[in-house]
Design a protein around this motif. Sequence first.
Motif, PDB file in Angstrom:
ATOM      1  N   GLN A  60     110.043  54.908 118.369  1.00 38.05           N
ATOM      2  CA  GLN A  60     109.367  56.119 118.829  1.00 38.05           C
ATOM      3  C   GLN A  60     110.306  57.303 119.020  1.00 38.05           C
ATOM      4  OE1 GLN A  60     107.086  55.928 122.542  1.00 38.05           O
ATOM      5  NE2 GLN A  60     105.352  56.337 121.211  1.00 38.05           N
ATOM      6  N   PHE A  61     111.490  57.074 119.544  1.00 34.34           N
ATOM      7  CA  PHE A  61     112.465  58.152 119.727  1.00 34.34           C
ATOM      8  C   PHE A  61     113.678  57.908 118.846  1.00 34.34           C
ATOM      9  CE2 PHE A  61     110.089  58.398 123.752  1.00 34.34           C
ATOM     10  CZ  PHE A  61     109.747  59.727 123.733  1.00 34.34           C
ATOM     11  N   GLY A  62     113.439  57.416 117.671  1.00 35.79           N
ATOM     12  CA  GLY A  62     114.526  57.156 116.732  1.00 35.79           C
ATOM     13  C   GLY A  62     115.272  55.870 117.022  1.00 35.79           C
ATOM     14  N   GLY A  63     114.708  54.995 117.833  1.00 34.93           N
ATOM     15  CA  GLY A  63     115.328  53.717 118.131  1.00 34.93           C
ATOM     16  C   GLY A  63     116.645  53.821 118.872  1.00 34.93           C
ATOM     17  N   GLN A  64     116.840  54.896 119.629  1.00 35.66           N
ATOM     18  CA  GLN A  64     118.121  55.101 120.315  1.00 35.66           C
ATOM     19  C   GLN A  64     118.126  54.611 121.752  1.00 35.66           C
ATOM     20  OE1 GLN A  64     119.003  59.265 120.465  1.00 35.66           O
ATOM     21  NE2 GLN A  64     116.939  59.821 121.066  1.00 35.66           N
ATOM     22  N   GLY A  65     117.082  53.996 122.199  1.00 36.35           N
ATOM     23  CA  GLY A  65     117.015  53.548 123.583  1.00 36.35           C
ATOM     24  C   GLY A  65     116.747  54.710 124.525  1.00 36.35           C
ATOM     25  N   MET A  66     116.918  54.455 125.803  1.00 43.26           N
ATOM     26  CA  MET A  66     116.654  55.487 126.797  1.00 43.26           C
ATOM     27  C   MET A  66     117.919  56.019 127.451  1.00 43.26           C
ATOM     28  SD  MET A  66     114.169  52.891 126.903  1.00 43.26           S
ATOM     29  CE  MET A  66     114.776  51.830 128.145  1.00 43.26           C
ATOM     30  N   THR A  67     118.912  55.161 127.641  1.00 46.63           N
ATOM     31  CA  THR A  67     120.081  55.575 128.399  1.00 46.63           C
ATOM     32  C   THR A  67     120.968  56.571 127.647  1.00 46.63           C
ATOM     33  OG1 THR A  67     121.310  53.620 127.697  1.00 46.63           O
ATOM     34  CG2 THR A  67     120.160  53.493 129.802  1.00 46.63           C
ATOM     35  N   THR A  68     121.042  56.449 126.325  1.00 40.27           N
ATOM     36  CA  THR A  68     121.890  57.373 125.556  1.00 40.27           C
ATOM     37  C   THR A  68     121.398  58.815 125.660  1.00 40.27           C
ATOM     38  OG1 THR A  68     122.591  55.624 124.051  1.00 40.27           O
ATOM     39  CG2 THR A  68     122.826  57.893 123.272  1.00 40.27           C
ATOM     40  N   PRO A  69     120.119  59.095 125.392  1.00 46.27           N
ATOM     41  CA  PRO A  69     119.675  60.484 125.546  1.00 46.27           C
ATOM     42  C   PRO A  69     119.659  60.952 127.008  1.00 46.27           C
ATOM     43  CG  PRO A  69     117.852  59.105 124.797  1.00 46.27           C
ATOM     44  CD  PRO A  69     119.082  58.258 124.791  1.00 46.27           C
ATOM     45  N   ALA A  70     119.390  60.040 127.947  1.00 46.89           N
ATOM     46  CA  ALA A  70     119.401  60.417 129.366  1.00 46.89           C
ATOM     47  C   ALA A  70     120.817  60.771 129.799  1.00 46.89           C
ATOM     48  CB  ALA A  70     118.848  59.276 130.219  1.00 46.89           C
ATOM     49  N   LYS A  71     121.797  60.040 129.301  1.00 50.30           N
ATOM     50  CA  LYS A  71     123.201  60.338 129.611  1.00 50.30           C
ATOM     51  C   LYS A  71     123.587  61.718 129.069  1.00 50.30           C
ATOM     52  CE  LYS A  71     127.845  58.605 128.844  1.00 50.30           C
ATOM     53  NZ  LYS A  71     128.656  57.677 128.069  1.00 50.30           N
ATOM     54  N   ARG A  72     123.077  62.057 127.889  1.00 53.98           N
ATOM     55  CA  ARG A  72     123.363  63.375 127.316  1.00 53.98           C
ATOM     56  C   ARG A  72     122.826  64.492 128.207  1.00 53.98           C
ATOM     57  NH1 ARG A  72     120.909  62.093 122.117  1.00 53.98           N
ATOM     58  NH2 ARG A  72     122.138  60.349 121.440  1.00 53.98           N
ATOM     59  N   VAL A  73     121.671  64.278 128.805  1.00 55.18           N
ATOM     60  CA  VAL A  73     121.083  65.273 129.711  1.00 55.18           C
ATOM     61  C   VAL A  73     122.029  65.506 130.894  1.00 55.18           C
ATOM     62  CG1 VAL A  73     119.195  65.699 131.347  1.00 55.18           C
ATOM     63  CG2 VAL A  73     118.695  64.824 129.061  1.00 55.18           C
ATOM     64  N   ILE A  74     122.521  64.429 131.484  1.00 60.38           N
ATOM     65  CA  ILE A  74     123.425  64.545 132.627  1.00 60.38           C
ATOM     66  C   ILE A  74     124.724  65.225 132.212  1.00 60.38           C
ATOM     67  CG2 ILE A  74     124.759  63.255 134.349  1.00 60.38           C
ATOM     68  CD1 ILE A  74     121.679  63.343 134.800  1.00 60.38           C
ATOM     69  N   GLU A  75     125.275  64.832 131.072  1.00 60.74           N
ATOM     70  CA  GLU A  75     126.520  65.449 130.597  1.00 60.74           C
ATOM     71  C   GLU A  75     126.344  66.940 130.342  1.00 60.74           C
ATOM     72  OE1 GLU A  75     127.351  62.969 127.231  1.00 60.74           O
ATOM     73  OE2 GLU A  75     128.467  61.512 128.434  1.00 60.74           O
ATOM     74  N   ARG A  76     125.203  67.328 129.776  1.00 60.32           N
ATOM     75  CA  ARG A  76     124.923  68.751 129.531  1.00 60.32           C
ATOM     76  C   ARG A  76     124.813  69.503 130.858  1.00 60.32           C
ATOM     77  NH1 ARG A  76     121.161  68.174 125.860  1.00 60.32           N
ATOM     78  NH2 ARG A  76     119.531  67.834 127.378  1.00 60.32           N
ATOM     79  N   ASN A  77     124.135  68.896 131.823  1.00 60.07           N
ATOM     80  CA  ASN A  77     124.000  69.534 133.136  1.00 60.07           C
ATOM     81  C   ASN A  77     125.351  69.660 133.835  1.00 60.07           C
ATOM     82  OD1 ASN A  77     121.265  69.792 132.787  1.00 60.07           O
ATOM     83  ND2 ASN A  77     120.733  68.038 134.062  1.00 60.07           N
ATOM     84  N   MET A  78     126.216  68.663 133.679  1.00 61.90           N
ATOM     85  CA  MET A  78     127.551  68.737 134.270  1.00 61.90           C
ATOM     86  C   MET A  78     128.359  69.848 133.609  1.00 61.90           C
ATOM     87  SD  MET A  78     128.541  64.743 134.864  1.00 61.90           S
ATOM     88  CE  MET A  78     130.147  65.098 135.551  1.00 61.90           C
ATOM     89  N   LYS A  79     128.260  69.957 132.301  1.00 61.20           N
ATOM     90  CA  LYS A  79     128.976  71.005 131.572  1.00 61.20           C
ATOM     91  C   LYS A  79     128.507  72.388 132.024  1.00 61.20           C
ATOM     92  CE  LYS A  79     130.029  72.550 126.903  1.00 61.20           C
ATOM     93  NZ  LYS A  79     129.735  72.377 125.484  1.00 61.20           N
ATOM     94  N   ASP A  80     127.215  72.500 132.333  1.00 61.50           N
ATOM     95  CA  ASP A  80     126.653  73.766 132.794  1.00 61.50           C
ATOM     96  C   ASP A  80     126.839  73.977 134.302  1.00 61.50           C
ATOM     97  OD1 ASP A  80     125.838  74.200 130.195  1.00 61.50           O
ATOM     98  OD2 ASP A  80     123.764  73.572 130.547  1.00 61.50           O
ATOM     99  N   ASN A  81     127.619  73.108 134.938  1.00 58.67           N
ATOM    100  CA  ASN A  81     127.906  73.178 136.381  1.00 58.67           C
ATOM    101  C   ASN A  81     126.656  73.175 137.249  1.00 58.67           C
ATOM    102  OD1 ASN A  81     130.755  73.250 136.156  1.00 58.67           O
ATOM    103  ND2 ASN A  81     130.613  75.395 135.544  1.00 58.67           N
ATOM    104  N   LYS A  82     125.679  72.366 136.872  1.00 57.96           N
ATOM    105  CA  LYS A  82     124.455  72.288 137.653  1.00 57.96           C
ATOM    106  C   LYS A  82     124.665  71.531 138.968  1.00 57.96           C
ATOM    107  CE  LYS A  82     119.720  70.727 137.664  1.00 57.96           C
ATOM    108  NZ  LYS A  82     118.689  69.960 137.047  1.00 57.96           N
ATOM    109  N   TYR A  83     125.590  70.583 138.955  1.00 64.80           N
ATOM    110  CA  TYR A  83     125.798  69.738 140.129  1.00 64.80           C
ATOM    111  C   TYR A  83     127.003  70.209 140.929  1.00 64.80           C
ATOM    112  CZ  TYR A  83     122.949  66.846 137.096  1.00 64.80           C
ATOM    113  OH  TYR A  83     121.970  66.393 136.257  1.00 64.80           O
ATOM    114  N   ARG A  84     126.839  70.200 142.227  1.00 64.81           N
ATOM    115  CA  ARG A  84     127.947  70.543 143.117  1.00 64.81           C
ATOM    116  C   ARG A  84     128.558  69.232 143.579  1.00 64.81           C
ATOM    117  NH1 ARG A  84     125.221  74.776 147.086  1.00 64.81           N
ATOM    118  NH2 ARG A  84     127.013  74.186 148.320  1.00 64.81           N
ATOM    119  N   MET A  85     129.713  68.933 143.040  1.00 62.74           N
ATOM    120  CA  MET A  85     130.376  67.658 143.350  1.00 62.74           C
ATOM    121  C   MET A  85     131.234  67.826 144.592  1.00 62.74           C
ATOM    122  SD  MET A  85     129.182  65.921 140.875  1.00 62.74           S
ATOM    123  CE  MET A  85     130.128  64.445 140.720  1.00 62.74           C
TER     124      MET A  85
END
Length: 86
Positions: free
Chosen positions: A56-81
């Motif tokens: 359905q989503f290219g057979g890539q599973g769920m964690t790989t695209p979800a991880k990309r979302v988090i990495e993109r948000n981190m790059k955009d400094n969305k999270y205050r660590m």
Amino acid sequence: MTDEMGADYYKALRKYTPYKEGAAQAGWRLSKNKKGSSIKNKVPYIQRLEDGWSSQFGGQGMTTPAKRVIERNMKDNKYRMKKRRK
């Protein structure tokens, strides 16, 4: 993982979970504890979906695209660590 990151990861996992009847998407549970967030899915076939059983989503599973979302948000400094104390 911060609470905010956990919530975003949870939303992304649900978004990228293949659906036919919706059980796998509805099976995700987010819980918060002292150490951060925990995400689980007790649907018996969730590992098969992660391994690409559904195309359905290219057979890539769920964690790989979800991880990309988090990495993109981190790059955009969305999270205050917070810095950890030694």
